[in-house]
Design an enzyme around this catalytic site. Structure first.
Site, mmCIF file in Angstrom:
data_model
loop_
_atom_site.group_PDB
_atom_site.id
_atom_site.type_symbol
_atom_site.label_atom_id
_atom_site.label_comp_id
_atom_site.label_asym_id
_atom_site.label_seq_id
_atom_site.Cartn_x
_atom_site.Cartn_y
_atom_site.Cartn_z
ATOM 1 N N GLU A 1 0.855 -1.218 0.000
ATOM 2 C CA GLU A 1 0.000 0.000 0.000
ATOM 3 C C GLU A 1 0.884 1.258 0.000
ATOM 4 O O GLU A 1 0.572 2.251 0.648
ATOM 5 C CB GLU A 1 -0.949 0.040 1.209
ATOM 6 C CG GLU A 1 -1.850 -1.150 1.334
ATOM 7 C CD GLU A 1 -3.174 -1.025 0.598
ATOM 8 O OE1 GLU A 1 -3.857 -2.046 0.498
ATOM 9 O OE2 GLU A 1 -3.516 0.054 0.101
HETATM 10 C C1 LIG Z 1 2.745 -9.966 -0.060
HETATM 11 C C2 LIG Z 1 2.565 -8.843 -1.033
HETATM 12 C C3 LIG Z 1 1.289 -8.578 -1.533
HETATM 13 C C4 LIG Z 1 1.103 -7.544 -2.458
HETATM 14 N N1 LIG Z 1 -0.146 -7.352 -2.993
HETATM 15 C C5 LIG Z 1 -0.305 -6.483 -4.026
HETATM 16 C C6 LIG Z 1 -1.556 -6.408 -4.728
HETATM 17 O O1 LIG Z 1 -2.533 -7.087 -4.391
HETATM 18 N N2 LIG Z 1 -1.646 -5.573 -5.788
HETATM 19 C C7 LIG Z 1 -0.600 -4.793 -6.207
HETATM 20 O O2 LIG Z 1 -0.761 -4.054 -7.166
HETATM 21 N N3 LIG Z 1 0.615 -4.844 -5.562
HETATM 22 C C8 LIG Z 1 0.776 -5.677 -4.487
HETATM 23 N N4 LIG Z 1 2.000 -5.759 -3.840
HETATM 24 C C9 LIG Z 1 3.120 -4.968 -4.340
HETATM 25 C C10 LIG Z 1 3.539 -3.854 -3.417
HETATM 26 O O3 LIG Z 1 2.588 -2.831 -3.454
HETATM 27 C C11 LIG Z 1 4.945 -3.418 -3.849
HETATM 28 O O4 LIG Z 1 5.834 -4.436 -3.442
HETATM 29 C C12 LIG Z 1 5.343 -2.087 -3.266
HETATM 30 O O5 LIG Z 1 4.584 -1.056 -3.829
HETATM 31 C C13 LIG Z 1 6.835 -1.784 -3.472
HETATM 32 O O6 LIG Z 1 7.195 -1.960 -4.792
HETATM 33 P P1 LIG Z 1 8.486 -2.866 -5.127
HETATM 34 O O7 LIG Z 1 8.336 -4.150 -4.407
HETATM 35 O O8 LIG Z 1 8.647 -2.912 -6.597
HETATM 36 O O9 LIG Z 1 9.699 -2.089 -4.469
HETATM 37 P P2 LIG Z 1 10.526 -0.877 -5.085
HETATM 38 O O10 LIG Z 1 9.614 0.160 -5.629
HETATM 39 O O11 LIG Z 1 11.557 -1.430 -5.980
HETATM 40 O O12 LIG Z 1 11.237 -0.296 -3.795
HETATM 41 C C14 LIG Z 1 12.357 -0.934 -3.172
HETATM 42 C C15 LIG Z 1 12.834 -0.059 -1.996
HETATM 43 O O13 LIG Z 1 13.225 1.224 -2.469
HETATM 44 C C16 LIG Z 1 12.488 2.246 -1.836
HETATM 45 N N5 LIG Z 1 12.201 3.303 -2.796
HETATM 46 C C17 LIG Z 1 11.598 3.196 -4.010
HETATM 47 N N6 LIG Z 1 11.488 4.385 -4.572
HETATM 48 C C18 LIG Z 1 12.040 5.299 -3.722
HETATM 49 C C19 LIG Z 1 12.235 6.704 -3.744
HETATM 50 N N7 LIG Z 1 11.780 7.462 -4.739
HETATM 51 N N8 LIG Z 1 12.837 7.276 -2.690
HETATM 52 C C20 LIG Z 1 13.255 6.545 -1.631
HETATM 53 N N9 LIG Z 1 13.096 5.219 -1.548
HETATM 54 C C21 LIG Z 1 12.499 4.595 -2.584
HETATM 55 C C22 LIG Z 1 11.228 1.574 -1.363
HETATM 56 O O14 LIG Z 1 10.632 2.271 -0.276
HETATM 57 C C23 LIG Z 1 11.745 0.202 -0.960
HETATM 58 O O15 LIG Z 1 12.319 0.270 0.319
HETATM 59 C C24 LIG Z 1 2.198 -6.756 -2.876
HETATM 60 C C25 LIG Z 1 3.474 -7.009 -2.346
HETATM 61 C C26 LIG Z 1 3.662 -8.036 -1.451
HETATM 62 C C27 LIG Z 1 5.056 -8.307 -0.936
#
Ligand SMILES: Cc1cc2nc3c(=O)[nH]c(=O)nc-3n(C[C@H](O)[C@H](O)[C@H](O)COP(=O)(O)OP(=O)(O)OC[C@H]3O[C@@H](n4cnc5c(N)ncnc54)[C@H](O)[C@@H]3O)c2cc1C
Length: 488
Positions: A381
């Site tokens: 979220e």
């Molecule tokens: C169990 C689970 C269920 C999920 N369910 C859903 C779902 O139902 N539907 C859906 O659409 N998604 C879902 N997600 C996805 C989830 O919303 C994403 O994992 C989340 O938004 C983070 O994206 P990412 O994993 O690609 O991490 P990234 O965006 O790659 O981020 C990696 C790290 O870098 C940091 N970061 C990224 N950008 C910046 C910035 N600009 N400045 C500083 N720090 C930054 C982040 O905070 C994080 O610590 C789910 C994830 C999990 C693990």
């Protein structure tokens, strides 16, 4: 006098209290005892639990009664969600289908779309999923590459959605895709759509009983009436659903925290070392004081925000534009309660596990599962980092604070605003219910160093008044209660 600005959980009375009790009973009697089977994804169990919850009216609490829901407030729905979140895997499954899958439809759907999709979701007969993330676009959600090409009186969708909760069981997927690769839009995609494939389950560290999988779309055609809201306005659907979603995730994260305090208190009272129960040791009592205070802070702010959101919706008259504005009005506070509550959850489950000692590190006791399940709350979220940037950006845009250049300063400024909001909510509640005042003192003490750190990051002044709460007594009183200080 109770107003949305000083609403406290103690204000859920009468019919509201009875409904909360129904949710809690279902959670404790039907879900918690099946934690093991849920984690092993016993075939058919999760959809059955969702159906049973639906039969009790629990799957569409804040969805309009005209569309099969109970038509109750978002705040009551959130409190019930907290009670239904004692088990993490059930919580996320239930939270997605009863929350984020229905919010977008309720806010932006036409009457025909709502009539077609909402009743089955609201009654737990169908399960919903929300598809925003992709392998290469997580936090940067608008860079999604899933395409929707207008064709044959509808749209043909191609791309990969990642991390989709409920994928295994979902009947309908709310999919974000770009029309012609440009206009970010939202679509309702039924499971049986040709070209839609649910891939294998992710092998996760926690929430093992929830379903999380990739969904691939390969020329998956849907009719034009499955476009939700307007072409190019999918970000309004996605982000307003997320605003409310963040508020609800805050409730979902204190449900497990509540459970962790309960089971750790029970354990501490029964386990003896040095001829005494763990509950009699000062350092163990201090842990419970901190756990109770963090829970109290999160709880006080969440249901205050909920009352404010309901108030905003009451003013709009239910038009699509009015709904959008209402969902948007408290977006900053939604992000604040998401960040604070998920971090409170992490600290609470961590300390609860510590109370168990070595036994906490085994799968013989339920706390290990609670600990593993809690970790993801700070990731989805919108990660807590992204939410902090959002809080700072919005506050600066509103002129409520300066525009900071560096992320570190933005995060620190967001923290200060967030801690102020949490403390104000806790203070308002403890003024109305003076027996809660000791928790407010402990919370002030916990947040003091964090505020000093944030202040020094943005080079403000770090003067804080330190109260001197009697943490042993407060911890002992928490142990005595065996639960967070909720209700009186
Ligand atoms: C169990 C689970 C269920 C999920 N369910 C859903 C779902 O139902 N539907 C859906 O659409 N998604 C879902 N997600 C996805 C989830 O919303 C994403 O994992 C989340 O938004 C983070 O994206 P990412 O994993 O690609 O991490 P990234 O965006 O790659 O981020 C990696 C790290 O870098 C940091 N970061 C990224 N950008 C910046 C910035 N600009 N400045 C500083 N720090 C930054 C982040 O905070 C994080 O610590 C789910 C994830 C999990 C693990």
């Amino acid at each position: 006098m109770t107003t949305p600005s000083n609403f406290a959980p103690e204000d859920f009375i009468g019919d509201d209290a009875l409904m909360i009790e129904t949710a809690e009973r279902f959670s404790r009697e039907e879900v918690v005892p099946r934690a093991e089977a849920i984690d092993h994804q016993e075939p058919g169990l999760m959809p059955r639990l969702i159906r049973e919850a639906g039969q009790l009216g629990l799957c569409g609490i804040d969805t309009a009664d005209a569309y099969g829901g109970l038509g109750q407030s978002k705040n009551l729905a959130a409190r019930m969600l907290e009670m239904l979140s004692l088990n993490g895997s059930f919580s996320v499954t239930y939270g997605i289908t009863s929350g984020i899958s229905q919010v977008g439809l309720s806010l932006f759907g036409t009457d025909a779309q709502k009539a077609q999709w909402l009743p089955k979701l609201a009654m737990g007969e169908q399960i919903g999923a929300y598809c925003l993330s992709e392998p290469n676009s997580g936090s940067d959600a608008l860079s999604a590459t899933t395409k929707a090409i207008p064709t044959n009186g509808g749209y043909s969708l191609t791309g990969t959605k990642m991390w989709i909760s409920n994928a295994q069981w979902a009947d309908v997927f709310l999919v974000m895709a770009k029309v012609d690769g440009e206009k970010f839009s939202a679509f309702l995609v039924p499971r049986n759509t040709e070209g839609l494939t649910v891939e294998r389950e992710e092998y996760k560290m926690g929430l093992k009983g929830s379903s999380t999988a990739r969904v691939t779309l390969n020329d998956a055609w849907i009719p034009a009436e499955n476009l939700l809201h307007e072409e190019g306005k999918g970000h309004q659907v996605a982000f307003n659903a997320l605003n409310i979603g963040r508020f609800k995730l805050a409730s979902m994260s204190i449900g497990p925290a509540r459970y962790a305090i309960e089971i750790a208190a029970e354990y501490a009272k029964n386990r003896k070392q040095f001829g005494q129960s763990l509950a009699s040791f000062g350092m163990i009592q201090e842990k419970f004081a901190r756990m109770a205070a963090l829970f109290f802070g999160a709880e006080s702010a969440i249901y205050r925000v909920g009352a404010l959101i309901d108030d905003a919706f009451a003013e709009t008259g239910g038009t699509v534009d009015g709904n959008r504005k209402a969902a948007e009005k408290y977006a900053i506070q939604c992000a604040m309660v998401k960040v604070f509550s998920t971090e409170a959850e992490s600290e609470i489950v961590d300390e609860a596990l510590q109370v168990y000692g070595g036994y906490g590190f085994t799968e013989e006791f339920p706390i290990a599962r609670v600990y593993r399940d809690a970790r993801v709350s700070r990731i989805y979220e919108g990660t807590n980092e992204i939410n902090r940037l959002f809080i700072a950006g919005r506050l600066a845009k509103e002129g409520a604070m300066p525009t900071f250049e560096r992320q570190i300063e933005q995060a620190a400024a967001a923290d200060l605003a967030m801690y102020d909001f949490i403390l104000e909510s806790a203070r308002l509640r403890s003024e109305r219910f003076p027996s809660l005042a000791p928790l407010y003192e402990v919370l002030t003490e916990i947040l003091a160093p964090k505020r000093i750190l944030a202040n020094s990051r943005i080079k403000g002044d770090g003067d804080i008044d330190f109260p001197e709460p009697d943490v042993e007594a407060i911890g002992a009183a928490t142990l005595e209660r065996g639960r967070p200080w909720t209700g009186l």
